[in-house]
Design a protein around this motif. Structure first.
Motif, PDB file in Angstrom:
ATOM      1  N   GLY A  96       0.852  -1.194   0.000  1.00  0.00           N
ATOM      2  CA  GLY A  96       0.000   0.000   0.000  1.00  0.00           C
ATOM      3  C   GLY A  96       0.883   1.237   0.000  1.00  0.00           C
ATOM      4  O   GLY A  96       2.116   1.133   0.094  1.00  0.00           O
ATOM      5  N   SER A  97       0.274   2.408  -0.080  1.00  0.00           N
ATOM      6  CA  SER A  97       1.076   3.626  -0.153  1.00  0.00           C
ATOM      7  C   SER A  97       1.776   3.930   1.164  1.00  0.00           C
ATOM      8  O   SER A  97       2.820   4.575   1.182  1.00  0.00           O
TER       9      SER A  97
ATOM     10  N   ARG B 150      -1.133  -7.936  -4.682  1.00  0.00           N
ATOM     11  CA  ARG B 150      -2.194  -6.996  -5.053  1.00  0.00           C
ATOM     12  C   ARG B 150      -1.843  -6.398  -6.413  1.00  0.00           C
ATOM     13  O   ARG B 150      -0.713  -6.012  -6.655  1.00  0.00           O
TER      14      ARG B 150
ATOM     15  N   HIS C 290       1.707   3.626  -8.479  1.00  0.00           N
ATOM     16  CA  HIS C 290       1.134   3.338  -7.159  1.00  0.00           C
ATOM     17  C   HIS C 290       1.832   2.108  -6.609  1.00  0.00           C
ATOM     18  O   HIS C 290       2.251   1.230  -7.370  1.00  0.00           O
TER      19      HIS C 290
ATOM     20  N   HIS D  20      -9.875   0.908  -4.606  1.00  0.00           N
ATOM     21  CA  HIS D  20      -9.527  -0.253  -3.777  1.00  0.00           C
ATOM     22  C   HIS D  20     -10.492  -1.395  -4.105  1.00  0.00           C
ATOM     23  O   HIS D  20     -11.290  -1.823  -3.254  1.00  0.00           O
TER      24      HIS D  20
ATOM     25  N   GLY E 193      -4.331   4.892   2.738  1.00  0.00           N
ATOM     26  CA  GLY E 193      -3.420   5.933   2.262  1.00  0.00           C
ATOM     27  C   GLY E 193      -4.120   6.787   1.217  1.00  0.00           C
ATOM     28  O   GLY E 193      -3.967   8.000   1.146  1.00  0.00           O
ATOM     29  N   GLY E 194      -4.919   6.137   0.375  1.00  0.00           N
ATOM     30  CA  GLY E 194      -5.829   6.813  -0.553  1.00  0.00           C
ATOM     31  C   GLY E 194      -7.253   6.565  -0.089  1.00  0.00           C
ATOM     32  O   GLY E 194      -7.500   5.654   0.699  1.00  0.00           O
TER      33      GLY E 194
ATOM     34  N   ARG F  56      -2.823  12.100  -0.214  1.00  0.00           N
ATOM     35  CA  ARG F  56      -3.244  12.582  -1.546  1.00  0.00           C
ATOM     36  C   ARG F  56      -4.146  13.801  -1.467  1.00  0.00           C
ATOM     37  O   ARG F  56      -4.940  13.929  -0.531  1.00  0.00           O
TER      38      ARG F  56
HETATM   39  C1  LIG Z   1      -4.901   3.447  -6.365  1.00  0.00           C
HETATM   40  C2  LIG Z   1      -6.128   3.230  -5.532  1.00  0.00           C
HETATM   41  C3  LIG Z   1      -5.830   2.316  -4.383  1.00  0.00           C
HETATM   42  C4  LIG Z   1      -5.141   3.032  -3.255  1.00  0.00           C
HETATM   43  O1  LIG Z   1      -5.208   4.238  -3.113  1.00  0.00           O
HETATM   44  O2  LIG Z   1      -4.495   2.211  -2.387  1.00  0.00           O
HETATM   45  P1  LIG Z   1      -3.732   2.676  -1.023  1.00  0.00           P
HETATM   46  O3  LIG Z   1      -4.735   3.315  -0.129  1.00  0.00           O
HETATM   47  O4  LIG Z   1      -3.211   1.380  -0.481  1.00  0.00           O
HETATM   48  O5  LIG Z   1      -2.638   3.602  -1.411  1.00  0.00           O
END
Ligand SMILES: CCCC(=O)OP(=O)(O)O
Ligand SMILES: Nc1ncnc2c1ncn2[C@@H]1O[C@H](COP(=O)(O)OP(=O)(O)O)[C@@H](O)[C@H]1O
Length: 369
Positions: free
Chosen positions: A14-15, A78, A108, A158, A189-190, A218
């Motif tokens: 993940g981010s 993922r 990403h 997601h 993260g998003g 973000r």
């Molecule tokens: C790109 C959309 C999914 C996303 O934002 O994943 P994270 O929250 O894991 O960064």
């Protein structure tokens, strides 16, 4: 006859974190969330540059836990920013690796999922898969129209967790996912808010670099004209602007951290700016849920709040207080992604489902030529 046992390593970059798990069939035998500081993540020029760091982190963690990877049957990651495809379990292939490495639809952390799965699996001569990547696209044609003829809206969200949680909630309600209209807000993260209409995500914000609520890292939707002016001010390179939108946007931009737990501590210590910004994030999520309820013409069976931020009780309550007039709000903190990855791989290993071949022949509806 005894059921054949498969041991699957699942990897979810993940981010803000790398989550890993080891499953014996559906049973989780080990799960760990390794959190990464924004500074560490930002020190890499691109997502692909994080590859070695994330791989070492995974292998060291497994080693410390005494998990012998030679016993694995498959590795499942993922899926990332590939071409738009339908949901399902895909075998990692050369075309996919190429698209993940270059970031076909953008940058990403999930781009690393398939690459890491492939790297570990190929050294063991076992299959590597991805399941329900972030580019799963079920948008209605009307949702693709942005209002600016040169730009079409895209489905980047997601998908894995939104679908897994929606199915779990449907089961709790004694219904099939395909019978319900649900709004799912995944807040990690998003942040993405999906309108699930009888099993299809007919509208969702592009939570990567497109639109929607701001998130821990973000910017989400920003005033378009002001952004254009900033881009042409001569003060910033393209990459700098992109980083300010994704990675250094949202909570990081305002408060210097992607960690909502730290933000809650700031608020407890009387930091008024932190309080306002955190509340604004809840406010924007609520607004997006309101928009999704209009997509579903008000026929909403439940609103689901999920992802890491949903652990924040006050944060979830702030959202619920604004939207509970639409439908019941069900809070499912964290995410079900590791289990969903393992189950996706298992369905294929057991022959219950055919593995899909990337990129397949799925073409999203081109609404206007
Ligand atoms: C790109 C959309 C999914 C996303 O934002 O994943 P994270 O929250 O894991 O960064
Ligand atoms: N107990 C908690 N209370 C409030 N926020 C939390 C809690 N646990 C995690 N978070 C926040 O959730 C966010 C990460 O969510 P997560 O779904 O793990 O993201 P990702 O998978 O994108 O890395 C971070 O801002 C983190 O601080």
């Amino acid at each position: 006859m005894q059921e054949k046992e498969f041991r699957i390593l699942v990897i979810n970059p993940g981010s803000t974190s790398t989550k890993i798990g080891v499953f014996d069939n559906e049973r989780s035998v080990f799960e760990k969330t390794i959190r990464h500081d924004a500074d560490v993540i930002q020190s890499y020029k691109s997502i692909i540059d994080q590859y070695e760091f994330r791989k070492q982190t995974i292998l060291e963690t497994l080693d410390q836990e005494g998990i012998n990877i030679s016993k694995l049957s498959a590795v499942c990651g993922r899926g990332g920013l590939l071409r738009p495809i339908e949901g399902g379990t895909y075998r990692v292939n050369e075309q996919m690796l190429e698209d993940l490495r270059k970031g076909y639809a953008g940058q990403h952390a999930s781009n690393l999922g398939g690459i890491l799965a492939h790297e570990i699996a190929s050294s063991l001569n076992i299959p590597a898969f991805i399941v329900d990547p972030v580019v799963v696209d079920e948008l209605d044609p009307i949702a693709r129209i942005s209002g600016f003829a040169l730009i079409e809206r895209r489905s980047i969200f997601h998908a894995l967790n939104q679908k897994a949680v929606a199915r779990r909630v449907a089961k709790q309600l004694g219904k099939k996912y395909e019978e319900l209209n649900l709004i799912v807000a995944h807040m990690g993260g998003g942040i993405t808010v999906g309108a699930h209409k009888q099993g299809r995500v007919v509208d969702v914000n592009n939570g990567l670099d497109g639109e929607g609520p701001f998130s821990p890292e973000r910017a989400g939707t920003v005033p378009a004209g002001d952004l254009v002016s900033l881009c042409f001010s001569g003060e910033y390179y393209r990459e700098e602007i992109m980083k300010m939108l994704v990675g250094q946007g949202g909570l990081v931009g305002y408060l210097g951290t992607n960690d909502a737990v730290k933000v809650e501590k700031m608020i407890e210590a009387g930091n008024e700016k932190a309080k306002l910004v955190y509340s604004a994030m809840a406010y924007q999520v609520a607004k997006e849920i309101g928009a999704a309820s209009a997509v579903l013409a008000g026929k909403v069976d439940a609103i689901i709040l999920t992802g890491g931020l949903a652990y924040g009780k006050a944060f979830a309550k702030e959202i619920a207080d604004r939207v509970n007039w639409i439908a019941d709000v069900i809070v499912q903190p964290g995410e079900n992604e590791l289990q969903a990855l393992a189950e996706g791989a298992l369905r294929v290993l057991r022959g219950e489902e055919k593995e899909k071949v990337y990129p397949g022949n799925f073409t999203k509806a081109k609404v206007l030529q």
